[in-house]
Scaffold this motif. Structure first.
Motif, short mmCIF file in Angstrom:
data_model
loop_
_atom_site.label_atom_id
_atom_site.label_comp_id
_atom_site.label_asym_id
_atom_site.label_seq_id
_atom_site.Cartn_x
_atom_site.Cartn_y
_atom_site.Cartn_z
N LEU A 191 0.84 -1.21 0.00
CA LEU A 191 0.00 0.00 0.00
C LEU A 191 0.87 1.26 0.00
CD1 LEU A 191 -2.80 1.33 0.19
CD2 LEU A 191 -2.71 0.98 2.67
N GLU A 192 1.90 1.24 0.83
CA GLU A 192 2.80 2.39 0.91
C GLU A 192 3.46 2.67 -0.45
OE1 GLU A 192 5.88 4.08 4.27
OE2 GLU A 192 5.51 1.93 4.16
N GLU A 193 3.91 1.62 -1.11
CA GLU A 193 4.54 1.79 -2.43
C GLU A 193 3.54 2.29 -3.47
OE1 GLU A 193 7.40 -0.85 -4.30
OE2 GLU A 193 7.83 -1.68 -2.32
N LEU A 194 2.33 1.74 -3.44
CA LEU A 194 1.31 2.17 -4.39
C LEU A 194 1.03 3.67 -4.25
CD1 LEU A 194 -1.27 -0.73 -4.04
CD2 LEU A 194 -0.11 -0.08 -6.16
N LYS A 195 0.91 4.12 -3.02
CA LYS A 195 0.54 5.51 -2.76
C LYS A 195 1.70 6.48 -3.01
CE LYS A 195 -3.68 4.60 -2.04
NZ LYS A 195 -4.69 5.00 -3.03
N MET A 196 2.92 5.97 -3.12
CA MET A 196 4.07 6.83 -3.44
C MET A 196 4.25 6.98 -4.95
SD MET A 196 6.97 6.06 -0.52
CE MET A 196 7.49 4.56 -1.31
N ASP A 197 3.57 6.14 -5.73
CA ASP A 197 3.70 6.16 -7.19
C ASP A 197 2.65 7.10 -7.78
OD1 ASP A 197 3.40 5.53 -9.98
OD2 ASP A 197 4.38 3.61 -9.62
N ASP A 198 3.10 8.17 -8.42
CA ASP A 198 2.17 9.16 -8.97
C ASP A 198 1.18 8.58 -9.98
OD1 ASP A 198 3.13 11.21 -7.44
OD2 ASP A 198 4.51 11.96 -8.97
N LYS A 199 1.57 7.53 -10.69
CA LYS A 199 0.69 6.93 -11.70
C LYS A 199 -0.36 6.00 -11.06
CE LYS A 199 4.10 6.96 -15.42
NZ LYS A 199 5.43 7.02 -14.80
N LEU A 200 -0.11 5.55 -9.83
CA LEU A 200 -0.99 4.55 -9.22
C LEU A 200 -1.72 5.05 -7.98
CD1 LEU A 200 1.52 1.56 -9.38
CD2 LEU A 200 -0.16 2.23 -11.11
N LYS A 201 -1.30 6.16 -7.41
CA LYS A 201 -1.81 6.57 -6.10
C LYS A 201 -3.30 6.90 -6.08
CE LYS A 201 -0.34 11.40 -6.40
NZ LYS A 201 0.63 12.36 -5.88
N GLU A 202 -3.91 7.20 -7.24
CA GLU A 202 -5.33 7.53 -7.27
C GLU A 202 -6.24 6.29 -7.33
OE1 GLU A 202 -6.44 10.61 -6.73
OE2 GLU A 202 -4.34 11.21 -6.58
N ILE A 203 -5.66 5.13 -7.53
CA ILE A 203 -6.46 3.89 -7.60
C ILE A 203 -6.95 3.56 -6.19
CG2 ILE A 203 -6.48 1.42 -8.16
CD1 ILE A 203 -4.12 2.01 -10.12
N PRO A 204 -8.29 3.41 -6.01
CA PRO A 204 -8.79 3.05 -4.68
C PRO A 204 -8.29 1.67 -4.25
CG PRO A 204 -10.61 3.55 -6.19
CD PRO A 204 -9.35 3.54 -6.99
N VAL A 205 -7.91 1.58 -2.97
CA VAL A 205 -7.43 0.31 -2.40
C VAL A 205 -8.33 -0.06 -1.23
CG1 VAL A 205 -5.52 -0.89 -1.27
CG2 VAL A 205 -5.04 0.83 -3.05
N ILE A 206 -8.95 -1.22 -1.33
CA ILE A 206 -9.75 -1.76 -0.23
C ILE A 206 -8.93 -2.86 0.43
CG2 ILE A 206 -11.82 -3.01 0.47
CD1 ILE A 206 -13.30 -1.73 -1.85
#
Length: 129
Positions: free
Chosen positions: A68-83
């Motif tokens: 989750l931390e890596e996803l949210k640090m990536d500008d291309k992926l951070k807007e994807i909702p994560v449940i």
């Protein structure tokens, strides 16, 4: 023109859960991509750019918090909702996941497949606004 199917990446190390959720999500009209750990999951998310990610927390190689931390640090992926879909139910785990950017937190044993799918649909609608 046919409506594009929504895509979900499920990152879950438990084979039973992976297959059960894959079946349920496909039946609900989603395209589903599966990963068995956080490292595989990150690669899959980068290549597929899904509409939503379902993420377990306790996994080998790279756990859900790290993923989750890596996803949210990536500008291309951070807007994807994560449940988060986990067996961890401690307030501290829920707070940590929310602080890292998860949009929702579901404890596996507390939600039926139908309820999980409703949560996914709700989060996809909320993302549009």
């Amino acid at each position: 023109m046919a409506k594009k199917k929504r895509t979900v990446v499920l990152i879950e190390d438990d084979r039973y859960y992976r297959l059960a959720y894959q079946d349920g999500l496909k039946e609900a009209g989603f395209d589903v991509f599966l990963a068995g750990n956080g490292k595989e999951g990150l690669k899959l998310v980068q290549s597929e750019k899904p509409d939503l990610i379902l993420l377990d927390l306790i996994m080998p190689i790279k756990n859900g918090f790290e993923t989750l931390e890596e996803l949210k640090m990536d500008d291309k992926l951070k807007e994807i909702p994560v449940i988060i879909l986990s067996n961890l139910g401690q307030d501290s785990d829920i707070e940590k996941a929310k602080a890292l950017g998860s949009t929702d937190y579901l404890i596996k044993s507390n939600f039926s497949m139908k309820e999980v799918i409703e949560k996914i649909k709700f989060n996809l609608i909320a993302k549009k606004h």
